[in-house]
Design a protein around this motif. Structure first.
Motif, PDB file in Angstrom:
ATOM      1  N   PRO A  20      44.974  33.008  40.079  1.00 55.47           N
ATOM      2  CA  PRO A  20      45.002  34.053  41.110  1.00 55.47           C
ATOM      3  C   PRO A  20      46.319  34.048  41.882  1.00 55.47           C
ATOM      4  CG  PRO A  20      42.898  32.909  41.121  1.00 55.47           C
ATOM      5  CD  PRO A  20      43.786  32.140  40.199  1.00 55.47           C
ATOM      6  N   VAL A  21      46.830  35.245  42.138  1.00 60.44           N
ATOM      7  CA  VAL A  21      48.063  35.411  42.894  1.00 60.44           C
ATOM      8  C   VAL A  21      47.718  36.116  44.196  1.00 60.44           C
ATOM      9  CG1 VAL A  21      50.426  36.297  42.857  1.00 60.44           C
ATOM     10  CG2 VAL A  21      49.282  35.707  40.709  1.00 60.44           C
ATOM     11  N   THR A  22      48.184  35.587  45.318  1.00 59.96           N
ATOM     12  CA  THR A  22      47.845  36.190  46.613  1.00 59.96           C
ATOM     13  C   THR A  22      48.627  37.466  46.838  1.00 59.96           C
ATOM     14  OG1 THR A  22      49.560  34.997  47.830  1.00 59.96           O
ATOM     15  CG2 THR A  22      47.415  33.902  47.566  1.00 59.96           C
ATOM     16  N   GLN A  25      52.164  36.729  47.968  1.00 61.87           N
ATOM     17  CA  GLN A  25      53.094  36.384  46.897  1.00 61.87           C
ATOM     18  C   GLN A  25      53.543  37.640  46.147  1.00 61.87           C
ATOM     19  OE1 GLN A  25      50.406  33.607  44.956  1.00 61.87           O
ATOM     20  NE2 GLN A  25      51.723  31.869  45.506  1.00 61.87           N
ATOM     21  N   GLY A  53      39.298  39.678  42.445  1.00 64.43           N
ATOM     22  CA  GLY A  53      39.802  38.911  43.581  1.00 64.43           C
ATOM     23  C   GLY A  53      39.576  39.661  44.874  1.00 64.43           C
ATOM     24  N   GLY A  58      43.264  35.872  46.484  1.00 63.97           N
ATOM     25  CA  GLY A  58      44.187  36.102  45.383  1.00 63.97           C
ATOM     26  C   GLY A  58      43.575  37.021  44.343  1.00 63.97           C
ATOM     27  N   TYR A  59      44.421  37.488  43.431  1.00 69.08           N
ATOM     28  CA  TYR A  59      43.987  38.430  42.409  1.00 69.08           C
ATOM     29  C   TYR A  59      44.355  37.915  41.025  1.00 69.08           C
ATOM     30  CZ  TYR A  59      43.477  41.600  46.352  1.00 69.08           C
ATOM     31  OH  TYR A  59      43.098  42.171  47.543  1.00 69.08           O
TER      32      TYR A  59
END
Length: 231
Positions: A20-22, A25, A53, A58-59
């Motif tokens: 997961p990427v916030t 970010q 997400g 995050g996604y």
């Protein structure tokens, strides 16, 4: 950077990450606000991208998701439009209808700036040429494509270039579309070998219920090897 380009970059960032990427970010990578990231994520989800997400966590994007048209670059869209226009003019009535329908679905999901470029695309396709030998309907390609999809055996009468008539039993596995004629490729039981048949010389076509013993993928691979054709 246009919004379409930004959405494309956002999809690329998500696809490249297995974790997961916030939103923070993503915002830093794209040079936009976190709020804009939230809006873009929602837009992509509405377009069909399977992004999971939530804010603060995050996604992540699932593998094998349906790619919305936003994934296409302008050059890729040009290629798609050209291909659809060719299919809508140079093939049989069924394929023409599907080509028009597919292009309409793509345009319906595009943002306004890309849809405008598709609408005013000036890569043109000439009208179809009639066969130089016989005025035969291209709709014979419809049952031939069905036979290939379902891996069914076909029987038909065939007239060779020198005028000789014969009856054939064939395992069809490919169709070649040329400027003024289409060619069926299949394993011919009558000749015990792969053969090519001009579709405008095929008559009395019958689709049998029987499936041929090999898959079309195997037959095509053997044909390519036989003819030294690279994949």
């Amino acid at each position: 950077m246009t919004r379409s380009q930004r959405l494309l970059e956002l999809l690329d960032l998500l696809r490249q990450s297995r974790r997961p990427v916030t939103a923070k970010q993503l915002a830093e990578r794209l040079g936009i606000s976190v709020r804009s990231v939230y809006r873009d994520i929602l837009t992509l989800q509405e377009q069909g991208a399977q992004i999971e997400g939530e804010a603060g966590v995050g996604y992540v994007m699932q593998d094998g998701f349906w790619m919305p048209p936003l994934m296409f670059s302008e050059q890729e869209l040009e290629a798609i439009v050209l291909g659809m226009r060719w299919a809508s003019k140079q093939t049989d009535s069924e394929m023409q209808s599907h080509a028009v329908s597919a292009l309409a679905k793509i345009r319906n999901a595009l943002p306004d700036d890309l849809d405008d470029k598709v609408l005013h695309n000036t890569l043109l396709v000439p009208p179809p040429q009639k066969s130089k030998t016989e005025n035969v309907s291209k709709d014979i390609l419809i049952p031939l494509r069905q036979a290939i999809r379902e891996e069914k055996i076909v029987q038909f009468d065939y007239k060779s270039l020198d005028g000789k008539a014969s009856s054939r039993t064939v395992w069809p596995f490919a169709l070649g579309y040329f400027e003024s004629v289409s060619v069926l490729v299949g394993w011919c039981e009558t000749r015990n070998a792969n053969r090519h048949f001009r579709t405008d010389r095929i008559g009395n076509l019958t689709l049998l219920e029987e499936r041929y013993p090999k898959s079309k993928r195997v037959l095509a691979a053997e044909w390519k090897k036989e003819n030294r054709i690279s994949s």
